[in-house]
Design a protein around this motif. Structure first.
Motif, PDB file in Angstrom:
ATOM      1  N   ILE A 207     -24.607   1.059   6.465  1.00  0.00           N
ATOM      2  CA  ILE A 207     -24.119   0.328   5.291  1.00  0.00           C
ATOM      3  C   ILE A 207     -23.808   1.293   4.157  1.00  0.00           C
ATOM      4  CG2 ILE A 207     -24.772  -1.341   3.511  1.00  0.00           C
ATOM      5  CD1 ILE A 207     -26.487  -2.726   5.716  1.00  0.00           C
ATOM      6  N   LEU A 208     -24.723   2.225   3.894  1.00  0.00           N
ATOM      7  CA  LEU A 208     -24.510   3.194   2.813  1.00  0.00           C
ATOM      8  C   LEU A 208     -23.326   4.106   3.124  1.00  0.00           C
ATOM      9  CD1 LEU A 208     -28.206   4.113   1.924  1.00  0.00           C
ATOM     10  CD2 LEU A 208     -26.663   2.569   0.709  1.00  0.00           C
ATOM     11  N   HIS A 209     -23.127   4.393   4.425  1.00  0.00           N
ATOM     12  CA  HIS A 209     -21.964   5.197   4.818  1.00  0.00           C
ATOM     13  C   HIS A 209     -20.665   4.466   4.460  1.00  0.00           C
ATOM     14  CE1 HIS A 209     -19.387   7.892   7.086  1.00  0.00           C
ATOM     15  NE2 HIS A 209     -18.896   6.852   7.737  1.00  0.00           N
ATOM     16  N   LEU A 210     -20.644   3.163   4.695  1.00  0.00           N
ATOM     17  CA  LEU A 210     -19.473   2.369   4.340  1.00  0.00           C
ATOM     18  C   LEU A 210     -19.211   2.402   2.838  1.00  0.00           C
ATOM     19  CD1 LEU A 210     -19.879  -0.809   6.580  1.00  0.00           C
ATOM     20  CD2 LEU A 210     -18.021   0.848   6.688  1.00  0.00           C
ATOM     21  N   VAL A 211     -20.287   2.341   2.067  1.00  0.00           N
ATOM     22  CA  VAL A 211     -20.148   2.373   0.608  1.00  0.00           C
ATOM     23  C   VAL A 211     -19.557   3.702   0.162  1.00  0.00           C
ATOM     24  CG1 VAL A 211     -21.410   2.319  -1.583  1.00  0.00           C
ATOM     25  CG2 VAL A 211     -22.011   0.715   0.248  1.00  0.00           C
ATOM     26  N   VAL A 212     -20.040   4.795   0.768  1.00  0.00           N
ATOM     27  CA  VAL A 212     -19.525   6.128   0.426  1.00  0.00           C
ATOM     28  C   VAL A 212     -18.060   6.260   0.838  1.00  0.00           C
ATOM     29  CG1 VAL A 212     -19.743   8.594   0.904  1.00  0.00           C
ATOM     30  CG2 VAL A 212     -21.794   7.205   0.545  1.00  0.00           C
ATOM     31  N   VAL A 213     -17.749   5.795   2.046  1.00  0.00           N
ATOM     32  CA  VAL A 213     -16.368   5.856   2.537  1.00  0.00           C
ATOM     33  C   VAL A 213     -15.438   5.052   1.636  1.00  0.00           C
ATOM     34  CG1 VAL A 213     -14.839   5.132   4.419  1.00  0.00           C
ATOM     35  CG2 VAL A 213     -16.982   6.303   4.934  1.00  0.00           C
ATOM     36  N   GLY A 214     -15.959   3.958   1.105  1.00  0.00           N
ATOM     37  CA  GLY A 214     -15.141   3.093   0.248  1.00  0.00           C
ATOM     38  C   GLY A 214     -15.088   3.527  -1.195  1.00  0.00           C
ATOM     39  N   GLY A 215     -15.213   4.813  -1.448  1.00  0.00           N
ATOM     40  CA  GLY A 215     -15.204   5.319  -2.820  1.00  0.00           C
ATOM     41  C   GLY A 215     -13.997   4.882  -3.624  1.00  0.00           C
ATOM     42  N   TRP A 216     -12.794   5.016  -3.029  1.00  0.00           N
ATOM     43  CA  TRP A 216     -11.587   4.588  -3.719  1.00  0.00           C
ATOM     44  C   TRP A 216     -11.562   3.074  -3.900  1.00  0.00           C
ATOM     45  CZ3 TRP A 216      -8.903   7.755  -6.499  1.00  0.00           C
ATOM     46  CH2 TRP A 216      -8.832   9.106  -6.155  1.00  0.00           C
ATOM     47  N   GLY A 217     -12.198   2.373  -2.975  1.00  0.00           N
ATOM     48  CA  GLY A 217     -12.299   0.922  -3.107  1.00  0.00           C
ATOM     49  C   GLY A 217     -13.125   0.528  -4.312  1.00  0.00           C
ATOM     50  N   ILE A 218     -14.163   1.310  -4.590  1.00  0.00           N
ATOM     51  CA  ILE A 218     -14.985   1.047  -5.773  1.00  0.00           C
ATOM     52  C   ILE A 218     -14.142   1.198  -7.032  1.00  0.00           C
ATOM     53  CG2 ILE A 218     -16.994   1.794  -7.109  1.00  0.00           C
ATOM     54  CD1 ILE A 218     -18.187   2.840  -4.461  1.00  0.00           C
ATOM     55  N   LEU A 219     -13.381   2.289  -7.088  1.00  0.00           N
ATOM     56  CA  LEU A 219     -12.530   2.537  -8.252  1.00  0.00           C
ATOM     57  C   LEU A 219     -11.480   1.434  -8.401  1.00  0.00           C
ATOM     58  CD1 LEU A 219     -11.695   4.361 -10.584  1.00  0.00           C
ATOM     59  CD2 LEU A 219     -10.271   5.658  -8.973  1.00  0.00           C
ATOM     60  N   ALA A 220     -10.882   1.033  -7.275  1.00  0.00           N
ATOM     61  CA  ALA A 220      -9.866  -0.024  -7.316  1.00  0.00           C
ATOM     62  C   ALA A 220     -10.465  -1.329  -7.824  1.00  0.00           C
ATOM     63  CB  ALA A 220      -9.265  -0.222  -5.926  1.00  0.00           C
ATOM     64  N   ALA A 221     -11.684  -1.649  -7.366  1.00  0.00           N
ATOM     65  CA  ALA A 221     -12.347  -2.885  -7.806  1.00  0.00           C
ATOM     66  C   ALA A 221     -12.654  -2.838  -9.298  1.00  0.00           C
ATOM     67  CB  ALA A 221     -13.627  -3.108  -6.999  1.00  0.00           C
ATOM     68  N   ILE A 222     -13.091  -1.682  -9.775  1.00  0.00           N
ATOM     69  CA  ILE A 222     -13.419  -1.527 -11.199  1.00  0.00           C
ATOM     70  C   ILE A 222     -12.180  -1.749 -12.058  1.00  0.00           C
ATOM     71  CG2 ILE A 222     -14.118   0.128 -12.974  1.00  0.00           C
ATOM     72  CD1 ILE A 222     -15.954   1.404 -10.845  1.00  0.00           C
ATOM     73  N   VAL A 223     -11.076  -1.119 -11.663  1.00  0.00           N
ATOM     74  CA  VAL A 223      -9.839  -1.241 -12.440  1.00  0.00           C
ATOM     75  C   VAL A 223      -9.270  -2.651 -12.350  1.00  0.00           C
ATOM     76  CG1 VAL A 223      -7.453  -0.443 -12.648  1.00  0.00           C
ATOM     77  CG2 VAL A 223      -9.287   1.208 -12.204  1.00  0.00           C
ATOM     78  N   PHE A 224      -9.260  -3.214 -11.148  1.00  0.00           N
ATOM     79  CA  PHE A 224      -8.655  -4.529 -10.945  1.00  0.00           C
ATOM     80  C   PHE A 224      -9.423  -5.626 -11.676  1.00  0.00           C
ATOM     81  CE2 PHE A 224      -7.735  -8.417  -8.572  1.00  0.00           C
ATOM     82  CZ  PHE A 224      -6.348  -8.393  -8.574  1.00  0.00           C
ATOM     83  N   HIS A 225     -10.713  -5.457 -11.825  1.00  0.00           N
ATOM     84  CA  HIS A 225     -11.533  -6.494 -12.468  1.00  0.00           C
ATOM     85  C   HIS A 225     -11.105  -6.738 -13.913  1.00  0.00           C
ATOM     86  CE1 HIS A 225     -14.930  -9.162 -12.819  1.00  0.00           C
ATOM     87  NE2 HIS A 225     -15.378  -8.515 -13.876  1.00  0.00           N
ATOM     88  N   ALA A 226     -10.431  -5.773 -14.515  1.00  0.00           N
ATOM     89  CA  ALA A 226      -9.975  -5.936 -15.897  1.00  0.00           C
ATOM     90  C   ALA A 226      -9.069  -7.156 -16.041  1.00  0.00           C
ATOM     91  CB  ALA A 226      -9.251  -4.675 -16.361  1.00  0.00           C
ATOM     92  N   ILE A 227      -8.268  -7.429 -15.014  1.00  0.00           N
ATOM     93  CA  ILE A 227      -7.367  -8.582 -15.072  1.00  0.00           C
ATOM     94  C   ILE A 227      -8.170  -9.872 -15.090  1.00  0.00           C
ATOM     95  CG2 ILE A 227      -5.423  -9.753 -13.963  1.00  0.00           C
ATOM     96  CD1 ILE A 227      -4.762  -7.124 -12.579  1.00  0.00           C
TER      97      ILE A 227
END
Length: 334
Positions: free
Chosen positions: A28-48
């Motif tokens: 699970i933690l490996h998936l979180v690390v792999v999804g690093g760009w996904g974290i950034l995308a979620a942070i930016v997209f949440h602004a909308i």
């Protein structure tokens, strides 16, 4: 209440740790690390989503307060989410704090409380509609089963409760609470509570303002629906692409599970369990569903920590026309 919150928090932490150990913490933690760009995308997209939710609040509150701008509601919305997501309170503590800050900004305590109650009600009803739409899509995408039947039944109960919540306001439940608070305040010697007299009428006035409730509800529904895009973005970056329809289903049921766990601080464990349940119906392994939930939590932290810092700044700098009112309320802790 502190003991109940502590017990609920410990339960949520224990459930989260059990889920991690049950489905492989390392994977699970490996998936979180792999999804690093996904974290950034979620942070930016949440602004909308924040912007739309803030706009909904502004619409239902009315625009006859010239000193209140959309940016004020955006800041308050961030505080509201930060408190509910990160602090050990039931998921309505943010509404109480943001209503008090809004009162300081200009409208006064009664108008701020009415606007926040209306906004919360519209948010809840729009979430129920969002969940029902998601379940409708689920029935089209997956075979009917006992799980889907139970989800539909639960959504029906949620719709009934939401209708009762709105109906009770229209039938005068707020006026009963209002009178009760005034009596308690008189008995205990609190000052300033008289300012909430007329809260029921204020709420009804906001609901019946031409077109305001419909426009606010539409903005909230769009904000909820955009969560499906966030889910698809995260799944893409962890190598588990799904259609937008699947993202809609996952987000709608996952958010519903989080709301059901409102008594648990941050809905710890409860939210992850909801994502596991709906993820399995969309072909996601449990580890991926938990990873998705954890990445969304990282987004909440990224938004929540600055919001909590902003809250402290507002406490000392937001001293608008309602300052005397705020200081006049002799409630404990204020």
């Amino acid at each position: 209440m502190k003991l109940v919150t502590l017990a609920a928090g410990l339960f949520g932490m224990a459930l989260t740790l059990w889920l991690l150990s049950r489905f492989g913490a390392h994977a699970i933690l490996h998936l979180v690390v792999v999804g690093g760009w996904g974290i950034l995308a979620a942070i930016v997209f949440h602004a909308i989503q924040v912007l739309l939710s803030a706009r909904s609040w502004q619409i239902i509150a009315g625009r006859d307060e010239p000193q209140l701008k959309l940016r004020d509601y955006v800041a308050l919305r961030c505080v509201r989410e930060g408190v509910n997501n990160l602090l050990p309170v039931a998921q309505v503590g943010g509404e109480v704090i943001s209503a008090r800050l809004l009162a300081r900004r200009g409208p006064g305590l009664r108008r701020a409380a009415a606007a926040t109650i209306c906004d919360l009600t519209i948010e809840l009803l729009s979430q129920v509609i969002f969940t029902l739409l998601g379940l409708g899509l689920l029935l089209c995408l997956a075979k009917r089963s006992s799980v889907t039947d139970e989800l539909v039944e639960s959504a029906g109960v949620a719709l009934l409760l939401g209708t009762v919540f709105l109906g009770s306001q229209c039938l005068g439940a707020v006026s009963v609470v209002e009178r009760l608070l005034v009596r308690i305040a008189a008995h205990l010697g609190w000052t300033g509570v008289e300012s909430i007299r007329g809260l029921h009428g204020e709420i009804m006035g906001l609901y019946t303002a031409p077109g305001h409730a419909v426009r606010a509800g539409f903005a909230q529904l769009v904000a909820w629906s955009l969560g499906a895009v966030e889910v698809c973005l995260i799944l893409h970056f962890i190598g588990q692409d799904r259609s937008l329809a699947h993202g809609f289903v996952i987000e709608s049921v996952g958010q519903a599970a989080k709301s059901v766990g409102f008594a648990v601080p941050g809905a710890l464990g409860v939210s992850e369990g909801g994502f596991i349940l709906v993820g399995s119906l969309c072909g996601l392994p449990p580890a991926v569903s938990i990873g998705l939930s954890l990445i969304k939590r990282l987004r909440e932290i990224a938004w929540g920590l600055p919001a909590l810092a902003g809250w402290q700044w507002m406490e000392t700098h937001w001293r608008g026309p309602a300052r005397k009112l705020d200081h006049g309320v002799g409630l404990p802790g204020h």
